[in-house]
Design a protein around this motif. Structure first.
Motif, PDB file in Angstrom:
ATOM      1  N   PRO A  99       0.804  -1.236   0.000  1.00  0.00           N
ATOM      2  CA  PRO A  99       0.000   0.000   0.000  1.00  0.00           C
ATOM      3  C   PRO A  99       0.828   1.273   0.000  1.00  0.00           C
ATOM      4  O   PRO A  99       0.437   2.270  -0.623  1.00  0.00           O
ATOM      5  CB  PRO A  99      -0.842  -0.138   1.278  1.00  0.00           C
ATOM      6  CG  PRO A  99      -0.987  -1.602   1.478  1.00  0.00           C
ATOM      7  CD  PRO A  99       0.319  -2.183   1.020  1.00  0.00           C
ATOM      8  N   PHE A 100       1.981   1.267   0.684  1.00  0.00           N
ATOM      9  CA  PHE A 100       2.816   2.465   0.723  1.00  0.00           C
ATOM     10  C   PHE A 100       3.408   2.764  -0.655  1.00  0.00           C
ATOM     11  O   PHE A 100       3.621   3.934  -1.001  1.00  0.00           O
ATOM     12  CB  PHE A 100       3.929   2.289   1.755  1.00  0.00           C
ATOM     13  CG  PHE A 100       3.445   2.132   3.157  1.00  0.00           C
ATOM     14  CD1 PHE A 100       3.153   3.238   3.942  1.00  0.00           C
ATOM     15  CD2 PHE A 100       3.238   0.875   3.700  1.00  0.00           C
ATOM     16  CE1 PHE A 100       2.689   3.098   5.233  1.00  0.00           C
ATOM     17  CE2 PHE A 100       2.780   0.716   4.999  1.00  0.00           C
ATOM     18  CZ  PHE A 100       2.498   1.835   5.765  1.00  0.00           C
ATOM     19  N   GLY A 137       0.684  -1.989 -10.972  1.00  0.00           N
ATOM     20  CA  GLY A 137       0.782  -3.387 -11.363  1.00  0.00           C
ATOM     21  C   GLY A 137       2.171  -3.753 -11.852  1.00  0.00           C
ATOM     22  O   GLY A 137       2.679  -4.841 -11.558  1.00  0.00           O
ATOM     23  N   LEU A 138       2.817  -2.859 -12.605  1.00  0.00           N
ATOM     24  CA  LEU A 138       4.184  -3.124 -13.062  1.00  0.00           C
ATOM     25  C   LEU A 138       5.158  -3.160 -11.889  1.00  0.00           C
ATOM     26  O   LEU A 138       6.117  -3.958 -11.891  1.00  0.00           O
ATOM     27  CB  LEU A 138       4.606  -2.059 -14.074  1.00  0.00           C
ATOM     28  CG  LEU A 138       3.885  -2.106 -15.427  1.00  0.00           C
ATOM     29  CD1 LEU A 138       4.324  -0.930 -16.299  1.00  0.00           C
ATOM     30  CD2 LEU A 138       4.152  -3.426 -16.134  1.00  0.00           C
ATOM     31  N   ALA A 178      -3.028  -8.026  -5.671  1.00  0.00           N
ATOM     32  CA  ALA A 178      -2.186  -6.828  -5.584  1.00  0.00           C
ATOM     33  C   ALA A 178      -2.868  -5.633  -6.249  1.00  0.00           C
ATOM     34  O   ALA A 178      -2.819  -4.510  -5.730  1.00  0.00           O
ATOM     35  CB  ALA A 178      -0.832  -7.095  -6.238  1.00  0.00           C
ATOM     36  N   LEU A 179      -3.511  -5.850  -7.395  1.00  0.00           N
ATOM     37  CA  LEU A 179      -4.233  -4.752  -8.048  1.00  0.00           C
ATOM     38  C   LEU A 179      -5.409  -4.288  -7.204  1.00  0.00           C
ATOM     39  O   LEU A 179      -5.733  -3.087  -7.185  1.00  0.00           O
ATOM     40  CB  LEU A 179      -4.720  -5.203  -9.430  1.00  0.00           C
ATOM     41  CG  LEU A 179      -3.645  -5.389 -10.500  1.00  0.00           C
ATOM     42  CD1 LEU A 179      -4.278  -5.871 -11.789  1.00  0.00           C
ATOM     43  CD2 LEU A 179      -2.878  -4.094 -10.738  1.00  0.00           C
ATOM     44  N   LEU A 180      -6.060  -5.221  -6.499  1.00  0.00           N
ATOM     45  CA  LEU A 180      -7.158  -4.830  -5.619  1.00  0.00           C
ATOM     46  C   LEU A 180      -6.642  -3.962  -4.475  1.00  0.00           C
ATOM     47  O   LEU A 180      -7.248  -2.930  -4.142  1.00  0.00           O
ATOM     48  CB  LEU A 180      -7.844  -6.081  -5.078  1.00  0.00           C
ATOM     49  CG  LEU A 180      -9.068  -5.873  -4.171  1.00  0.00           C
ATOM     50  CD1 LEU A 180     -10.105  -5.007  -4.861  1.00  0.00           C
ATOM     51  CD2 LEU A 180      -9.655  -7.208  -3.763  1.00  0.00           C
ATOM     52  N   VAL A 181      -5.520  -4.352  -3.876  1.00  0.00           N
ATOM     53  CA  VAL A 181      -4.919  -3.533  -2.828  1.00  0.00           C
ATOM     54  C   VAL A 181      -4.487  -2.181  -3.390  1.00  0.00           C
ATOM     55  O   VAL A 181      -4.675  -1.134  -2.751  1.00  0.00           O
ATOM     56  CB  VAL A 181      -3.723  -4.272  -2.186  1.00  0.00           C
ATOM     57  CG1 VAL A 181      -2.982  -3.371  -1.201  1.00  0.00           C
ATOM     58  CG2 VAL A 181      -4.193  -5.530  -1.470  1.00  0.00           C
ATOM     59  N   GLY A 182      -3.928  -2.191  -4.614  1.00  0.00           N
ATOM     60  CA  GLY A 182      -3.513  -0.930  -5.232  1.00  0.00           C
ATOM     61  C   GLY A 182      -4.678  -0.013  -5.524  1.00  0.00           C
ATOM     62  O   GLY A 182      -4.588   1.209  -5.340  1.00  0.00           O
ATOM     63  N   SER A 183      -5.807  -0.566  -5.985  1.00  0.00           N
ATOM     64  CA  SER A 183      -6.984   0.264  -6.254  1.00  0.00           C
ATOM     65  C   SER A 183      -7.560   0.846  -4.967  1.00  0.00           C
ATOM     66  O   SER A 183      -8.012   1.999  -4.949  1.00  0.00           O
ATOM     67  CB  SER A 183      -8.040  -0.554  -6.990  1.00  0.00           C
ATOM     68  OG  SER A 183      -8.494  -1.639  -6.197  1.00  0.00           O
ATOM     69  N   ALA A 254     -14.333  -5.406  -8.521  1.00  0.00           N
ATOM     70  CA  ALA A 254     -13.952  -4.642  -7.337  1.00  0.00           C
ATOM     71  C   ALA A 254     -12.821  -3.663  -7.649  1.00  0.00           C
ATOM     72  O   ALA A 254     -12.834  -2.512  -7.188  1.00  0.00           O
ATOM     73  CB  ALA A 254     -13.536  -5.595  -6.219  1.00  0.00           C
ATOM     74  N   ILE A 255     -11.849  -4.103  -8.436  1.00  0.00           N
ATOM     75  CA  ILE A 255     -10.753  -3.212  -8.830  1.00  0.00           C
ATOM     76  C   ILE A 255     -11.283  -2.022  -9.618  1.00  0.00           C
ATOM     77  O   ILE A 255     -10.925  -0.861  -9.367  1.00  0.00           O
ATOM     78  CB  ILE A 255      -9.713  -3.996  -9.654  1.00  0.00           C
ATOM     79  CG1 ILE A 255      -9.019  -5.051  -8.790  1.00  0.00           C
ATOM     80  CG2 ILE A 255      -8.674  -3.052 -10.264  1.00  0.00           C
ATOM     81  CD1 ILE A 255      -8.196  -6.045  -9.582  1.00  0.00           C
TER      82      ILE A 255
END
Length: 470
Positions: A99-100, A137-138, A178-183, A254-255
């Motif tokens: 997240p950071f 994502g990258l 990871a994309l869900l956490v990023g979104s 969700a993303i």
């Protein structure tokens, strides 16, 4: 004047054909130009390295016992023994540290006020959020390649076996997580003007999912529905070797929903009431999409040993059961017999037969309530108004019972080769320890230093250009 005014306003509208590569490069430079990404990469080395080495030690001990016994060897799968534990350490880092990294692509611009300039570029707000998510994502892909890629290469170097579908399915699950956490991080950064506050909001989602999953484990009814809000169980299906189209569609929805909320709250100068209304529409659309994705029951068993499926002949026979099959289980959810029944029979039936309904009977004996049921332990099967019951949790007894209710003869089983298993004993692990705790961190630190020097050189050239123009 009106014509000039219309022309000026038209020039301020976002242009959809603006090049996206410069914006993506800018976001990647924003991520890897800071400390968060490099610090996460350094922390991944001992975390993933220790998880991989412990998994390798346990797998080697089990292999030393099973290497002379084919019956014990076929229970050794690299998916369970190596891949899932190794990516488990990576999952912890994604939950607590990623997240950071994701917040940096937006949090710094919110704090400095540069987001106002960003929104004046010829890009739609949704495009800006989408490019930021691609950059996040990258960054995850780089982290996975550095840490987990090193573990997988070491496993192959020792002579280990990897099944492509199992590995790709696991990577898909962790990438979507990871994309869900990023979104979620982008949404939190769009709400707050402080990166620290955005990080707290994101961690409230991720760590709160752990607490929610722990407190609602084994619950039914309303609490069972609440348990589906947790992010933690999303990976269990992928770790079990199942590719569920409904789960993939739900995670993508969700993303998209969190990115949509970020696009709603990012622009400045929009009244809060208008943002709230748009957010309500976005949440409603997300709810409808999640409901529709839950109706998708298409699932593929990508495991090499086909552990999540019946035999091929049984799969074909069960697919022909067009009528509704109602199964009533007189067992408590926390009962080990229900766990075996769920794993060995019910879950496979729900994927093989087109119309299966499983119900838990009320009034069961439970240590929580102390109530009892005379039929406790019994499982009732109803098909085409024909009923039968059994207390077995084995498919060898339950499948003939279902065929009898449907008026079908048990299918002739085709002879298929047994899963051989892949026992492997590894004794010399010193070089791997040296790589994860010495070589790889040193390489990451050198790359970090090189990126800082490159950034300083670019700042110096910009300063010289400024003096030259002056």
């Amino acid at each position: 004047m009106p014509a000039l005014r219309r022309c000026f306003l038209r020039s301020l509208k976002p242009q959809t054909r603006a090049p996206l590569l410069p914006l993506l490069v800018k976001e990647l430079w924003e991520i890897f130009g800071g400390r968060a990404a490099w610090a996460m990469l350094l922390l991944l080395c001992p975390l993933v390295g220790f998880s991989f080495m412990e998994a390798l030690r346990i797998y080697s001990e089990a292999s030393s016992v099973a290497i002379g016994s084919p019956v014990m060897a076929n229970s050794l799968s690299p998916l369970d023994g190596i891949l899932v534990p190794t990516f488990g350490g990576f999952y912890v880092a994604v939950t607590l540290l990623f997240p950071f990294v994701a917040i940096r692509v937006l949090g710094g611009e919110k704090e400095s006020g540069a987001v106002r300039l960003l929104l004046q570029l010829p890009y739609r707000v949704s495009t800006v959020i989408g490019i930021k998510l691609v950059a996040v994502g990258l960054a995850w892909f780089v982290a996975a390649g550095v840490a987990c890629g090193s573990a997988l290469l070491a496993w192959l170097f020792f002579g280990g076996h990897l099944a492509g579908p199992e590995l790709l399915n696991l990577l898909l699950g962790h990438g979507l997580y990871a994309l869900l956490v990023g979104s979620i991080a982008l949404f939190a950064a769009s709400l707050s003007d402080s990166s620290a506050t955005a990080a707290i909001i994101t961690l409230a989602f991720t760590i709160g999912s752990w607490v929610l999953d722990f407190t609602t484990a084994g619950s039914s009814g309303f609490m069972g529905l609440v348990a589906h809000l947790s992010l933690t169980p999303t990976l269990r299906t992928f770790e079990g070797g199942l590719l569920s189209f409904g789960l993939v569609a739900g995670m993508i929805a969700a993303i998209t929903g969190f990115c949509g909320l970020a696009a709603v709250w990012l622009p400045t100068g929009v009244p809060a009431r208008k943002k709230m209304w748009r957010s309500a529409v976005c949440v409603a659309a997300l709810g409808l999409t999640l409901g529709a994705s839950g109706a998708l029951r298409t699932t593929f068993d990508v495991t090499e040993d086909q552990r999540n499926s019946f035999a091929t002949a049984d799969q074909w026979a069960l697919a022909k059961l067009t009528g509704p099959l109602l199964i009533t289980v007189h067992l408590a959810i926390e009962d080990p017999r229900y766990v075996d029944l769920r794993r060995n029979v019910l879950a496979k039936l729900e994927r093989a037969a087109p119309n299966v309904t499983v119900e838990i009977a009320d009034g069961l004996f439970s240590p929580r309530t102390g109530t009892s049921d005379e039929r406790y332990g019994e499982v009732t099967y109803v098909y085409n108004r024909r009923t039968d019951a059994s207390r077995s949790t084995s498919p060898r007894e339950i499948l003939p019972l279902i065929y009898s209710l449907a008026g079908l003869a048990p299918p002739t089983q085709l002879s298929t080769p047994d899963y051989p298993g892949y026992p492997l004993v590894v004794t010399q692990t010193g070089p791997v320890w040296a790589w994860f705790f010495g070589g790889l961190p040193l390489l990451i630190a050198l790359c970090w230093r090189w990126s800082r020097r490159t950034l300083d050189v670019r700042k110096m050239f910009k300063l010289e250009d400024t003096h030259a123009h002056a």
